[in-house]
Design a protein around this motif. Structure first.
Motif, PDB file in Angstrom:
ATOM      1  N   HIS A 137      -3.222   4.011  -2.922  1.00 59.96           N
ATOM      2  CA  HIS A 137      -3.194   2.853  -3.809  1.00 59.96           C
ATOM      3  C   HIS A 137      -2.861   1.593  -3.016  1.00 59.96           C
ATOM      4  O   HIS A 137      -2.134   1.639  -2.014  1.00 59.96           O
ATOM      5  CB  HIS A 137      -2.147   3.037  -4.915  1.00 59.96           C
ATOM      6  N   HIS A 138      -3.360   0.462  -3.497  1.00 52.48           N
ATOM      7  CA  HIS A 138      -3.015  -0.830  -2.909  1.00 52.48           C
ATOM      8  C   HIS A 138      -2.788  -1.816  -4.049  1.00 52.48           C
ATOM      9  O   HIS A 138      -3.636  -1.991  -4.920  1.00 52.48           O
ATOM     10  CB  HIS A 138      -4.124  -1.338  -1.997  1.00 52.48           C
ATOM     11  N   PHE A 139      -1.614  -2.465  -4.025  1.00 49.09           N
ATOM     12  CA  PHE A 139      -1.251  -3.453  -5.038  1.00 49.09           C
ATOM     13  C   PHE A 139      -1.110  -4.820  -4.376  1.00 49.09           C
ATOM     14  O   PHE A 139      -0.636  -4.930  -3.242  1.00 49.09           O
ATOM     15  CB  PHE A 139       0.072  -3.072  -5.714  1.00 49.09           C
TER      16      PHE A 139
ATOM     17  N   TRP B 254      -5.067  -4.344  -8.267  1.00 43.25           N
ATOM     18  CA  TRP B 254      -4.812  -2.959  -7.866  1.00 43.25           C
ATOM     19  C   TRP B 254      -6.118  -2.339  -7.406  1.00 43.25           C
ATOM     20  O   TRP B 254      -7.182  -2.577  -7.982  1.00 43.25           O
ATOM     21  CB  TRP B 254      -4.225  -2.178  -9.031  1.00 43.25           C
TER      22      TRP B 254
ATOM     23  N   SER C 104       0.844  -1.193   0.000  1.00 41.85           N
ATOM     24  CA  SER C 104       0.000   0.000   0.000  1.00 41.85           C
ATOM     25  C   SER C 104       0.877   1.240   0.000  1.00 41.85           C
ATOM     26  O   SER C 104       1.819   1.340   0.789  1.00 41.85           O
ATOM     27  CB  SER C 104      -0.911   0.021   1.238  1.00 41.85           C
TER      28      SER C 104
ATOM     29  N   MET D 103      -7.720   1.534  -5.581  1.00 44.32           N
ATOM     30  CA  MET D 103      -7.407   2.930  -5.309  1.00 44.32           C
ATOM     31  C   MET D 103      -8.637   3.618  -4.738  1.00 44.32           C
ATOM     32  O   MET D 103      -9.765   3.399  -5.188  1.00 44.32           O
ATOM     33  CB  MET D 103      -6.975   3.645  -6.595  1.00 44.32           C
TER      34      MET D 103
ATOM     35  N   SER E  13     -14.252   4.240  -4.546  1.00 50.50           N
ATOM     36  CA  SER E  13     -13.049   3.424  -4.717  1.00 50.50           C
ATOM     37  C   SER E  13     -13.175   2.628  -6.005  1.00 50.50           C
ATOM     38  O   SER E  13     -14.280   2.286  -6.439  1.00 50.50           O
ATOM     39  CB  SER E  13     -12.860   2.467  -3.533  1.00 50.50           C
TER      40      SER E  13
END
Length: 679
Positions: A393-395, A413, A389, A415, A422
């Motif tokens: 964003h979070h991958f 992904w 994170s 966001m 979101s």
């Protein structure tokens, strides 16, 4: 200065706290969450026996609320109404501003809406002086669940006196004993399905299925040790995932798998778990999980050149006839694996491995769609997964390798665009000859092989309006069962929940959902079987009214199925449900439903309330009526009793079911009686 700012935030929040945080009873809250989640799965027509274990985990959080100051991402992921962005926002808030001083602080977390906060409140607490998220569970608790079921009248399998028939009685009986304390858990499960013999014939030991576990939970280097039945969850499910998880539900951003790597198996499912020894260790930021298992799963088998071969898995769990019993104790499956995970402030990275050895080799039947299926007696997988994170964003993702040198991968992904909005996407690639035994990656087909796809989703959550939508474009590069060739399809959904009126004691909500699925199915032509595209439209419209003692739900369904230009069918259904709790220890729930679904392809799935820790997701087919009555009574603090009676009447059928399950007539009833004793 930080203390002064925190105090000001809490004061402003508390000014509006009463109407926002008016809570339901614990049981009412749990049932509302279960209904919402199962209803999402119903639209997909998915029935997961692992759901009862997930319900048991939610129940444990009601009894021993999760401390927000110690909760991990894996523990928070059990709540389906929380997406990964909200979980990461909570962890970031706690890391930057320190420990929570009140649950009212949840309103200050970016991305947390009032509806989500209301749902999670009964399951969490704030304790500033704790070293464990379960530290309040100091005294042991014991629970015994006993459940009896029977279908009336008896089916043809019990009436026949010659040939293939059910050897046991039509009664089903389940017993579960569980002991919990701060550091120990133990459980024993004994189950007899309808039709299985009890202390006679080939089942002289009584109950057909016996499950058990003994677990130690620590807060030193040894975090968990399990002997008996357990589940292993790794990465994004590309090599091993055995616990409940959502897939293509109206919670559109529930696309990242995030559960505890090691969990005891508390459900009644007779497959899909390990039996042996498992350990979980943790030192600072390093966590290791390892296991060894030896089980004997049910299989279909055949003889080739005088030697046995396994042709497929038997996942029904039934042993009612001599033929079904012959599927038992044929195969010994030895499994071992490990996970090494390193955690850092904004994510983790992990290496996973699993090895399987079959005592009898597997060789699928000679069908074109089985051409690339696993064959042999050994299989191993290795994978690398991560989550990270950064800002909003979070991958996350996983890359996996199977022993036949095929690589599968998944990349996701998410966001947060603003507090209510979101978005997310997921790309997956599973080769047609990628092999695993217990994989459960995100997919359309339910298999982690022979599929590629791209998924995009959004969630918009305002105080009174929530919008969930996704679009999934997928491709099967090789044949599948009843699909004689490659195919490309799509799965799209949009759901809108509008709270028309909300107060401290009354809520009215309108729900509408549209789902479109384009796939393919074989159709006989003059040139033989060919996969012809199919289109399925599913419409749902519902209205719910809720007070402190009354609940009323009205819902309608319409399905439209089309294949080519000549095959058209539609399904219609609607129901009305009333629930009343006249006093704290007692409530009743009743539903009456009408359905007209002449074609199986247009069948309609609906979630039904039933007794605690039981999953009911039937589908409507043919024409008729279906109704049920559920009674629940808590006889003091230690005893809960449930009764459920269900009746289905088919107005266009004189025979229900087929084969040994055939019932002559147009009426079918089911009785369920359950008792739970706690101390």
């Amino acid at each position: 200065m930080r203390f002064l700012c925190s105090a000001m935030v809490l004061c402003m929040i508390f000014m509006h706290a009463y109407p926002l945080f008016a809570q339901q009873s614990a049981d009412q809250t749990l049932q509302s969450v279960l209904e919402q989640v199962y209803d999402q799965q119903a639209s997909a027509g998915e029935n997961d026996e692992a759901a009862e274990e997930w319900e048991d985990q939610l129940e444990s959080y009601l009894q021993h609320p999760l401390d927000l100051n110690q909760a991990t991402a894996e523990q928070l992921a059990v709540f389906p109404f929380l997406n990964t962005l909200q979980i990461q926002a909570l962890l970031s808030y706690r890391r930057l501003l320190g420990a929570f001083t009140s649950v009212y602080e949840l309103q200050a977390i970016p991305g947390w809406d009032i509806s989500t906060i209301r749902q999670i409140l009964p399951f969490v607490r704030v304790n500033e002086n704790t070293g464990s998220s379960f530290s309040n569970a100091t005294s042991p608790s014991f629970q015994w669940l006993s459940r009896y079921q029977r279908v009336i009248p008896r089916s043809w399998g019990y009436i026949k006196t010659t040939g293939s028939r059910y050897i046991g009685s039509p009664d089903a009986w389940l017993n579960k004993w569980q002991l919990r304390s701060t550091h120990f858990r133990a459980g024993l499960i004994a189950e007899k399905d309808a039709g299985e013999p009890f202390f006679r014939s080939f089942n002289s030991q009584g109950f057909d299925h016996i499950g058990f576990y003994l677990a130690y939970i620590g807060n030193t280097i040894l975090r968990q040790a399990v002997v008996g039945d357990y589940e292993i969850n790794m990465g994004q499910g590309l090599i091993n995932w055995q616990s409940f998880s959502l897939n293509h539900s109206a919670y559109a951003l529930q696309i990242e798998k995030n559960n505890m790597p090691l969990r005891v198996h508390t459900g009644t499912a007779e497959n899909g778990y390990y039996r042996g020894i498992a350990l979980q260790l943790q030192e600072h930021n390093w966590q290791q999980t390892c296991f060894v298992s030896l089980i004997s799963p049910d299989v279909y088998w055949d003889s080739a050149d005088g030697h046995r071969i396994i042709t497929s898995w038997d996942e029904t769990g039934y042993h009612r006839t001599s033929t079904e019993n012959s599927h038992r104790h044929v195969l010994q499956l030895l499994s071992a694996g490990a996970q090494m995970r390193y955690r850092f402030s904004s994510g983790h990275v992990a290496v996973n491995s699993v090895y399987h050895h079959l005592s009898i080799p597997m060789q699928r039947r000679n069908q074109t769609y089985n051409q690339y299926a696993f064959a042999g007696d050994q299989l191993y997988n290795i994978s690398l997964d991560y989550a990270w994170s950064v800002a909003m964003h979070h991958f996350f993702g996983e890359a996996a390798w199977s022993s036949n040198r095929r690589i599968a991968f998944l990349q996701g992904w998410m966001m947060s665009i603003s507090k209510p909005i979101s978005i997310g996407s997921l790309l997956r690639y599973y080769p047609k000859d990628y092999h695993t035994l217990y994989a459960n990656g995100f997919s359309e087909s339910g298999e982690t092989a022979n599929e590629t796809g791209w998924y995009a989703a959004t969630e918009m959550r305002w105080p009174r309006l929530q919008v969930y939508a996704y679009a999934d474009l997928f491709h099967f590069p090789w044949w599948r069962y009843q699909i004689s060739g490659p195919m490309t399809g799509t799965d799209d959904l949009c759901r809108i929940d509008w709270k028309m009126f909300t107060s401290a004691s009354t809520t009215q909500q309108l729900t509408t959902q549209i789902r479109y699925r384009r796939r393919a199915k074989d159709l006989k032509t003059t040139e033989g079987k060919k996969p012809i595209p199919t289109d399925l439209w599913q419409y749902t419209l519902g209205w719910a009214y809720e007070t402190s003692h009354w609940w009323l739900t009205l819902r309608g369904y319409a399905n439209w199925f089309q294949q080519a230009d000549t095959i058209h069918s539609r399904g219609l259904a609607c129901y009305a449900e009333v629930r009343h709790q006249p006093w704290r220890r007692f409530y009743w729930d009743s539903r009456i439903a009408w359905f007209q679904v002449p074609d199986y392809e247009a069948r309609i799935y609906t979630y039904e309330r039933t007794v605690r820790y039981m999953f009911s997701l039937p589908y409507y087919y043919h024409k008729g009526w279906r109704g049920y009555l559920v009674l629940h009574y808590a006889a003091g603090r230690h005893v809960q009793m449930d009764l459920r009676w269900t009746t289905t009447w088919y107005s266009d059928q004189n025979q229900i079911g087929s084969g040994l399950d055939r019932i002559d007539g147009s009426l079918k009833h089911q009785l369920i009686i359950q008792m739970i004793w706690k101390m």
